[in-house]
Design an enzyme around this catalytic site. Sequence first.
Site, PDB file in Angstrom:
ATOM      1  N   MET A   1       1.760   5.282   2.105  1.00  8.99           N
ATOM      2  CA  MET A   1       0.724   4.283   1.878  1.00  8.99           C
ATOM      3  C   MET A   1      -0.632   4.967   1.802  1.00  8.99           C
ATOM      4  O   MET A   1      -1.067   5.603   2.771  1.00  8.99           O
ATOM      5  CB  MET A   1       0.712   3.285   3.030  1.00  8.99           C
ATOM      6  CG  MET A   1       1.915   2.376   3.018  1.00  8.99           C
ATOM      7  SD  MET A   1       1.683   1.031   4.175  1.00  8.99           S
ATOM      8  CE  MET A   1       1.497   1.948   5.675  1.00  8.99           C
ATOM      9  N   ALA A   2      -1.263   4.806   0.640  1.00 16.61           N
ATOM     10  CA  ALA A   2      -2.545   5.460   0.401  1.00 16.61           C
ATOM     11  C   ALA A   2      -3.533   5.154   1.529  1.00 16.61           C
ATOM     12  O   ALA A   2      -3.736   3.999   1.897  1.00 16.61           O
ATOM     13  CB  ALA A   2      -3.110   4.992  -0.933  1.00 16.61           C
TER      14      ALA A   2
ATOM     15  N   GLN B   1       4.250  12.135  -3.867  1.00 22.96           N
ATOM     16  CA  GLN B   1       4.238  11.097  -4.895  1.00 22.96           C
ATOM     17  C   GLN B   1       3.091  11.327  -5.871  1.00 22.96           C
ATOM     18  O   GLN B   1       1.947  11.478  -5.450  1.00 22.96           O
ATOM     19  CB  GLN B   1       4.087   9.708  -4.272  1.00 22.96           C
ATOM     20  CG  GLN B   1       4.241   8.626  -5.335  1.00 22.96           C
ATOM     21  CD  GLN B   1       4.067   7.232  -4.788  1.00 22.96           C
ATOM     22  OE1 GLN B   1       2.948   6.781  -4.555  1.00 22.96           O
ATOM     23  NE2 GLN B   1       5.166   6.536  -4.575  1.00 22.96           N
TER      24      GLN B   1
ATOM     25  N   CYS C   1       2.484   1.032  -8.254  1.00 27.15           N
ATOM     26  CA  CYS C   1       1.108   0.710  -7.858  1.00 27.15           C
ATOM     27  C   CYS C   1       0.526  -0.375  -8.769  1.00 27.15           C
ATOM     28  O   CYS C   1       0.565  -0.243  -9.994  1.00 27.15           O
ATOM     29  CB  CYS C   1       0.229   1.963  -7.908  1.00 27.15           C
ATOM     30  SG  CYS C   1      -1.463   1.574  -7.404  1.00 27.15           S
TER      31      CYS C   1
ATOM     32  N   LYS D   1       9.623   5.469  -7.436  1.00 27.92           N
ATOM     33  CA  LYS D   1       9.304   4.300  -6.608  1.00 27.92           C
ATOM     34  C   LYS D   1       8.813   3.210  -7.549  1.00 27.92           C
ATOM     35  O   LYS D   1       7.863   3.424  -8.299  1.00 27.92           O
ATOM     36  CB  LYS D   1       8.191   4.672  -5.613  1.00 27.92           C
ATOM     37  CG  LYS D   1       7.466   3.486  -4.982  1.00 27.92           C
ATOM     38  CD  LYS D   1       8.197   2.939  -3.788  1.00 27.92           C
ATOM     39  CE  LYS D   1       7.562   1.667  -3.244  1.00 27.92           C
ATOM     40  NZ  LYS D   1       6.203   1.782  -2.810  1.00 27.92           N
TER      41      LYS D   1
ATOM     42  N   ASN E   1      12.872  -1.688  -0.104  1.00 24.36           N
ATOM     43  CA  ASN E   1      11.538  -1.662   0.510  1.00 24.36           C
ATOM     44  C   ASN E   1      10.871  -3.030   0.418  1.00 24.36           C
ATOM     45  O   ASN E   1      11.001  -3.721  -0.579  1.00 24.36           O
ATOM     46  CB  ASN E   1      10.675  -0.602  -0.205  1.00 24.36           C
ATOM     47  CG  ASN E   1       9.199  -0.687   0.146  1.00 24.36           C
ATOM     48  OD1 ASN E   1       8.365  -0.957  -0.713  1.00 24.36           O
ATOM     49  ND2 ASN E   1       8.874  -0.470   1.409  1.00 24.36           N
ATOM     50  N   GLY E   2      10.152  -3.358   1.498  1.00 26.42           N
ATOM     51  CA  GLY E   2       9.325  -4.550   1.515  1.00 26.42           C
ATOM     52  C   GLY E   2       9.554  -5.400   2.742  1.00 26.42           C
ATOM     53  O   GLY E   2      10.664  -5.862   3.002  1.00 26.42           O
ATOM     54  N   ASP E   3       8.475  -5.538   3.526  1.00 22.46           N
ATOM     55  CA  ASP E   3       8.429  -6.475   4.658  1.00 22.46           C
ATOM     56  C   ASP E   3       9.335  -6.115   5.829  1.00 22.46           C
ATOM     57  O   ASP E   3       9.629  -6.986   6.658  1.00 22.46           O
ATOM     58  CB  ASP E   3       8.767  -7.905   4.207  1.00 22.46           C
ATOM     59  CG  ASP E   3       7.760  -8.460   3.202  1.00 22.46           C
ATOM     60  OD1 ASP E   3       6.740  -7.780   2.967  1.00 22.46           O
ATOM     61  OD2 ASP E   3       7.999  -9.555   2.672  1.00 22.46           O
TER      62      ASP E   3
ATOM     63  N   GLY F   1       6.762   0.802   5.101  1.00 23.59           N
ATOM     64  CA  GLY F   1       5.348   1.103   4.920  1.00 23.59           C
ATOM     65  C   GLY F   1       4.532   0.535   6.070  1.00 23.59           C
ATOM     66  O   GLY F   1       4.346   1.166   7.113  1.00 23.59           O
TER      67      GLY F   1
HETATM   68  C1  LIG Z   1      -2.606   0.177   2.127  1.00 21.66           C
HETATM   69  C2  LIG Z   1      -1.411   0.381   1.272  1.00 21.66           C
HETATM   70  C3  LIG Z   1      -1.323   1.517   0.492  1.00 21.66           C
HETATM   71  C4  LIG Z   1      -0.198   1.739  -0.309  1.00 21.66           C
HETATM   72  N1  LIG Z   1      -0.126   2.887  -1.039  1.00 21.66           N
HETATM   73  C5  LIG Z   1       1.006   3.164  -1.722  1.00 21.66           C
HETATM   74  C6  LIG Z   1       1.164   4.406  -2.407  1.00 21.66           C
HETATM   75  O1  LIG Z   1       0.270   5.261  -2.414  1.00 21.66           O
HETATM   76  N2  LIG Z   1       2.347   4.626  -3.066  1.00 21.66           N
HETATM   77  C7  LIG Z   1       3.366   3.701  -3.067  1.00 21.66           C
HETATM   78  O2  LIG Z   1       4.416   3.952  -3.655  1.00 21.66           O
HETATM   79  N3  LIG Z   1       3.222   2.530  -2.449  1.00 21.66           N
HETATM   80  C8  LIG Z   1       2.083   2.254  -1.767  1.00 21.66           C
HETATM   81  N4  LIG Z   1       1.977   1.060  -1.110  1.00 21.66           N
HETATM   82  C9  LIG Z   1       3.095   0.102  -1.163  1.00 21.66           C
HETATM   83  C10 LIG Z   1       4.070   0.383  -0.023  1.00 21.66           C
HETATM   84  O3  LIG Z   1       4.631   1.658  -0.146  1.00 21.66           O
HETATM   85  C11 LIG Z   1       5.206  -0.639   0.013  1.00 21.66           C
HETATM   86  O4  LIG Z   1       5.909  -0.574  -1.204  1.00 21.66           O
HETATM   87  C12 LIG Z   1       4.717  -2.063   0.214  1.00 21.66           C
HETATM   88  O5  LIG Z   1       3.654  -2.125   1.136  1.00 21.66           O
HETATM   89  C13 LIG Z   1       5.862  -2.951   0.725  1.00 21.66           C
HETATM   90  O6  LIG Z   1       6.508  -2.364   1.832  1.00 21.66           O
HETATM   91  P1  LIG Z   1       6.082  -2.652   3.371  1.00 21.66           P
HETATM   92  O7  LIG Z   1       6.142  -4.131   3.574  1.00 21.66           O
HETATM   93  O8  LIG Z   1       7.087  -1.862   4.158  1.00 21.66           O
HETATM   94  O9  LIG Z   1       4.672  -2.155   3.545  1.00 21.66           O
HETATM   95  C14 LIG Z   1       0.856   0.801  -0.326  1.00 21.66           C
HETATM   96  C15 LIG Z   1       0.760  -0.342   0.464  1.00 21.66           C
HETATM   97  C16 LIG Z   1      -0.341  -0.552   1.263  1.00 21.66           C
HETATM   98  C17 LIG Z   1      -0.397  -1.784   2.107  1.00 21.66           C
END
Ligand SMILES: Cc1cc2nc3c(=O)[nH]c(=O)nc-3n(C[C@H](O)[C@H](O)[C@H](O)COP(=O)(O)O)c2cc1C
Length: 338
Positions: free
Chosen positions: A1-2, A55, A85, A124, A186-188, A210
């Site tokens: 996560m960026a 990535q 993204c 991804k 992935n997600g939530d 994430g």
């Molecule tokens: C602050 C933030 C930054 C993120 N940056 C990236 C990123 O750089 N590369 C990426 O593939 N996904 C990025 N994501 C998406 C997450 O990797 C993930 O796919 C998404 O948040 C859903 O999963 P989660 O509910 O486990 O967070 C980012 C999400 C958030 C909230």
Amino acid sequence: MAGYTHLAFRRALRELGGLGLATTDLVHATQLNAGHRHSLELIETHADDDPLSIQIFSGRDQELVLAAQWLERRGYAGVDINMGCPMAKVNGQGGGARLLCDADDATRLVERIVSAVHVPVTVKMRLGWDRDSICAPRLARRFENVGVAAITIHGRTRSQGFQGAVNLEGIAETVAAVKQIPVIGNGDVRTVEHALHMRRVTGCDAVAIGRGALLDPWIFRKLKDNAAGEDIRDPSPDEQLDFLARHFRLMTEQHAERSCQLFRKFAAWYGAQLGVPDDLEQRMRLFQSIAEFDEIVSEIRERHGERRTSVATALIKVPNGPVERWWRVPVFARGWKA
Ligand SMILES: Cc1cc2nc3c(=O)[nH]c(=O)nc-3n(C[C@H](O)[C@H](O)[C@H](O)COP(=O)(O)O)c2cc1C
């Protein structure tokens, strides 16, 4: 996560146990190829930070190929291509989720990268651009045919941003579409139960976490303990504070005194999660030196329990995108107790 899953955070998580493959923030391929300082910082790693995949993103094939080759030459274990993204500035350059819009182009691009390097190349992605253009199952199959090693699928479309519930059916269809490569759902996922549920319902081979890693850094250890048939244990308040201190300490190894500014973005989050008294949370936002940070942590330890953890106030910003108001999603604290 960026902006969040930087080296210090990954190392601190790995020390807790249970974390397998980690991925860096998305790194701009052109800037990496040009040796920009920020990109080089993003890909910094450590012997403990293993396995790690870098990535990369770009709308330009050649930049991605060069970046992948550059990373391979420097010994990185894998390359992950960002096709998820949703940010306008990334999509505007043809990168991120924009790549989902043309299956032939995306497949050609992936094939070029796969054939240019020997390290595993993963993708991804999201389910599609919007609900009328779901393409993940078809693309996953095509990517497998050109040699991709694994797919991570975030169960939302680009136009959903981070809204709505994650679509497990969409993940399951992607799993069913490939022959043998691993598909990572992935997600939530915020808890062990969520991870097990995702695996059960979708048949995915692994789960990518994430925001859940920020909310509960012990989630990976809990998953490992659960898989080993052991009891799942929440961290004590002292362990939580130790994690905060360790996260900062590891950051100073990479950024020295600049960590004092870089750590500030975590102040509100740790404050809410740990029930840090308001005045100390405010000091965590303003501290100027490593010595001052140590003083603040000692005071937090002494005054622990003075403020209750605020359950729904832990806010993790999500990236800008097409959907207004994405970027303040309340997440619910579980597993952190003051
Ligand atoms: C602050 C933030 C930054 C993120 N940056 C990236 C990123 O750089 N590369 C990426 O593939 N996904 C990025 N994501 C998406 C997450 O990797 C993930 O796919 C998404 O948040 C859903 O999963 P989660 O509910 O486990 O967070 C980012 C999400 C958030 C909230």
